[in-house]
Design an enzyme around this catalytic site. Structure first.
Site, PDB file in Angstrom:
ATOM      1  N   ASP A 150     -25.169 -15.026 -11.014  1.00  0.00           N
ATOM      2  CA  ASP A 150     -24.853 -14.202  -9.732  1.00  0.00           C
ATOM      3  C   ASP A 150     -24.456 -15.423  -8.664  1.00  0.00           C
ATOM      4  OD1 ASP A 150     -24.058 -11.985  -8.736  1.00  0.00           O
ATOM      5  OD2 ASP A 150     -25.817 -11.727  -7.772  1.00  0.00           O
TER       6      ASP A 150
ATOM      7  N   ASN B   9     -22.974 -12.040 -16.482  1.00  0.00           N
ATOM      8  CA  ASN B   9     -23.736 -11.191 -15.374  1.00  0.00           C
ATOM      9  C   ASN B   9     -23.371  -9.590 -15.357  1.00  0.00           C
ATOM     10  OD1 ASN B   9     -26.239 -11.579 -13.969  1.00  0.00           O
ATOM     11  ND2 ASN B   9     -24.972 -11.245 -12.155  1.00  0.00           N
ATOM     12  N   TYR B  10     -22.170  -9.308 -15.772  1.00  0.00           N
ATOM     13  CA  TYR B  10     -21.582  -7.957 -15.326  1.00  0.00           C
ATOM     14  C   TYR B  10     -20.984  -7.349 -16.478  1.00  0.00           C
ATOM     15  CZ  TYR B  10     -21.886  -9.547 -10.409  1.00  0.00           C
ATOM     16  OH  TYR B  10     -22.212  -9.778  -9.154  1.00  0.00           O
ATOM     17  N   LEU B  11     -20.815  -7.854 -17.590  1.00  0.00           N
ATOM     18  CA  LEU B  11     -20.114  -7.200 -18.783  1.00  0.00           C
ATOM     19  C   LEU B  11     -21.353  -6.850 -19.789  1.00  0.00           C
ATOM     20  CD1 LEU B  11     -16.984  -9.323 -19.372  1.00  0.00           C
ATOM     21  CD2 LEU B  11     -17.020  -7.017 -18.065  1.00  0.00           C
TER      22      LEU B  11
END
Length: 699
Positions: free
Chosen positions: A86, A657-659
């Site tokens: 992040d 971090n996001y998928l």
């Protein structure tokens, strides 16, 4: 529209300690006719599924005991760092348009599941065999107990044993003198160490940044003292030290492979015992057991602290967290001791210390991304984002209603929530005077947002990592009007949301949904975008074509989250080489077509460029060669276009971090794409828990 791109680097340590974690959850990593075969994903990484082994290394095992205990301790109140990946994340830009949600396909058949077995690469199967072999030799066993779901303040582990951290070696003076006004100057080892840090950066862009040199001089001059000969940095010539540095680099390059191997083995021997922890009788890899060496802070963008000295971290700076009855790690530096010892089983960090540049922030040591604790944390994070699907309609209806509320605070909360949802902005935190002047949603200034009739907003501010962010986006008319009202009677330096701060916003978000934060919105929007684009755009084709479709969807997510990177220095050279190869292949193709035409007419082929007689091939063989050459040209042109499209976009951060990794794994299974075409080895280990997902999974 992005006005700039920034280089991406990452902090040494980081995670979100506030996330609920569960210890030792039973996860699988399999595919057999529709499910991945059980696999450890990586050699040296402990598999997460119940039937697989604890990780074992060929090197000597750490001498740490395994004493069971259960201890509840008061949680240490410290500011948890964001996850490492992040920290790589850049500023946020608006989503120009939302993709309409496609309904899940109801045409799935059992044939999809039969095809799924092809997803696993041969490399994963080999790793699985190695993992099974290691299991037989393991003295550690995986606990069969399933821990209860852990939230804030709840127990994460019962026993924890580890050996602390390893420190960088002490500085060895080289004795090379810098020149001051043309004269060689004697320096103490401490002064020389910092001078060397500066000298080795001679050919970097930082030497052209006045702020970097100013901060360096402030810290170095303190070490020199008031009575030192050196009074002016501009009169210093660091060339002798820089030349010594280049010579040392060259010596390392000239080392034989045997010498390099010996050094590597010696380093591994020194680090081995720090690489592992025993958590509830399970051997887990530690993610970042090395203490960062001293150096000059670089930062990203135009950080105001660039050039400042990152002092050497001592054992007296470090707090250790370990099981109550476990042996306290031996301090590796004689005569020194740890700052404090904690026995807090409600957190997952093994050690922490204050950041030397920003003392209010902390550096943490955690278990590796492939550990069961981290895997469970990741799964819960994505499940929370999926849960937002059930709330999002009502949340959007609520904040839309409050756009015109008479209560200014309610109106500001509504607009801020809209920006976080639709534009993927971070909440933002207040900064001290000596910190980078970056902003998030709550800390936007009036001058950061310009109203452009009839309903556009132009954002211009320093985002995360001091990267200049400029973007113009069309918004709903009530939002446009509200922003205009928030401007009224204020100067450009005043807060846009003067009735709002991050604590108020976070409290409001948690009222909308348990555990809701700005990051949950980002995770939801990133994952739902990937899921819908893959489902909508994937057509029949070869693996390479499908990978391109995945990259396009990944790029869309990176744009949403504004994951930028600087253009590689080798980009132009790579493009030139591809262009040359394509031109060369087109020349070959032209000759093949001439040969085919002559072969069809019964004529022999023309001589080649060297004047030699070519082989007299049949039309069928020539047609096959033409098809193969065309395929090569198409692939190279596709690769070239992809490189150009992605030259300023960082795809990795969103993957890490996001998928939701289950979206990717399920897509790979449905479309027979080898998983390693999308995930590298570290991601395969990090997301081992996601590998047994059903091919029909939709976010």
């Amino acid at each position: 529209m992005k006005s700039s791109a920034g280089t991406s680097s990452s902090k040494l340590y980081g995670s979100d300690e506030k996330k609920p974690l569960a210890s030792n959850s039973e996860q699988k990593c399999s595919t057999v006719k529709g499910k991945l075969e059980k696999s450890s994903m990586l050699s040296g990484k402990r598999p997460l599924d119940k039937g697989n082994c604890s990780d074992q290394s060929s090197a000597k095992k750490p001498k740490i005991s395994d004493t069971p205990t259960a201890m509840k301790s008061k949680q240490l109140t410290v500011k948890a760092e964001k996850e490492k990946a992040d920290e790589d994340d850049d500023d946020d830009i608006p989503i120009s348009q939302r993709i309409k949600k496609s309904p899940p396909s109801n045409s799935k058949t059992s044939s999809m599941k039969q095809k799924a077995a092809k997803v696993v690469s041969s490399s994963l199967k080999k790793l699985n065999k190695k993992s099974k072999k290691e299991f037989k030799n393991s003295k550690y066993i995986k606990s069969t107990k399933v821990s209860p779901s852990s939230g804030d303040g709840q127990k994460k582990w019962s026993t924890l044993v580890h050996n602390g951290v390893i420190f960088p070696p002490p500085y060895k003076p080289h004795g090379i003198k810098l020149l001051y006004d043309g004269r060689p100057i004697d320096l103490t080892p401490e002064q020389e160490e910092v001078a060397t840090m500066f000298a080795v950066m001679k050919d970097t862009d930082y030497m052209n940044k006045p702020q970097f040199k100013k901060n360096f001089w402030e810290d170095w001059s303190k070490l020199l003292g008031k009575n030192h000969t050196i009074k002016d940095l501009d009169k210093c010539d660091f060339t002798p030290i820089y030349e010594w540095h280049l010579q040392e680099k060259e010596k390392k390059k000239q080392m034989s492979s045997e010498e390099k191997k010996a050094l590597k083995e010696e380093k591994l021997k020194q680090e081995e015992k720090y690489m592992w922890a025993i958590v509830d009788r399970v051997k887990e890899k530690v993610g970042n057991f090395r203490v960062e060496p001293p150096g000059l802070f670089r930062g990203r963008g135009e950080h105001p602290k660039m050039g400042k000295l990152k002092r050497r971290i001592r054992p007296s700076d470090i707090t250790i967290n370990i099981g109550k009855n476990a042996p306290i790690p031996e301090c590796p530096i004689p005569g020194e001791s740890w700052k404090d010892i904690k026995h807090d089983n409600t957190v997952t960090w093994l050690a922490f210390w204050n950041d030397p540049i920003n003392p209010k922030e902390f550096k943490y040591v955690f278990l590796a991304a492939s550990s069961s604790l981290k895997g469970q944390s990741d799964k819960e994070k994505y499940e929370k984002a999926r849960m937002l699907k059930e709330y999002i309609k009502n949340i959007r209806a609520a904040y839309t209603k409050d756009f015109t509320s008479k209560d200014v605070t309610k109106r500001q909360i509504a607009v801020a929530t809209y920006l976080i949802d639709k534009l993927a902005l971070r909440a933002g935190n207040e900064k001290d005077d000596d910190e980078a002047d970056t902003v998030g949603c709550c800390t936007l200034k009036v001058g950061n947002v310009e109203c452009i009739p009839p309903n556009k907003l132009k954002f211009d501010f320093l985002g995360k990592d001091s990267i200049q962010y400029v973007n113009t986006v069309e918004v709903e008319l009530p939002v446009y009007n509200a922003i205009g009202q928030f401007h009224t009677g204020k100067s450009k330096s005043d807060d846009l949301f003067d009735k709002l701060d991050t604590s108020k916003l976070n409290a409001h978000l948690k009222e909308l949904m348990p555990g809701l934060t700005a990051k949950v919105f980002r995770t939801y929007n990133a994952s739902i975008t990937l899921d819908e684009m893959l489902n909508k755009e994937t057509k029949d084709g070869d693996v390479a074509e499908k990978v391109v479709i995945y990259q396009r969807a990944n790029k869309e997510v990176a744009i949403i989250c504004n994951h930028q990177r600087s253009i590689s220095k080798s980009h132009s050279a790579q493009m030139s080489r591809l262009t040359e190869k394509i031109t060369e292949l087109k020349g070959v193709l032209k000759e093949l077509k001439i040969d085919l035409d002559r072969a069809n007419k019964g004529k022999p082929p023309l001589k080649d460029a060297d004047g030699k007689q070519k082989r007299n091939l049949t039309p069928e063989v020539l047609e096959k060669k033409i098809a193969q050459t065309n395929a090569k040209i198409e692939k190279m042109e596709r690769d070239m276009q992809t490189k150009e499209d992605l030259k300023t976009v960082a795809l990795g951060t969103s993957k890490i971090n996001y998928l939701d990794p289950r979206i990717t794994v399920a897509w790979c299974k449905r479309h027979e794409v080898p998983i390693e075409k999308i995930f590298n080895k570290s991601l395969l280990a990090k997301f081992a828990w996601a590998m047994d997902v059903d091919p029909d999974f939709r976010f």
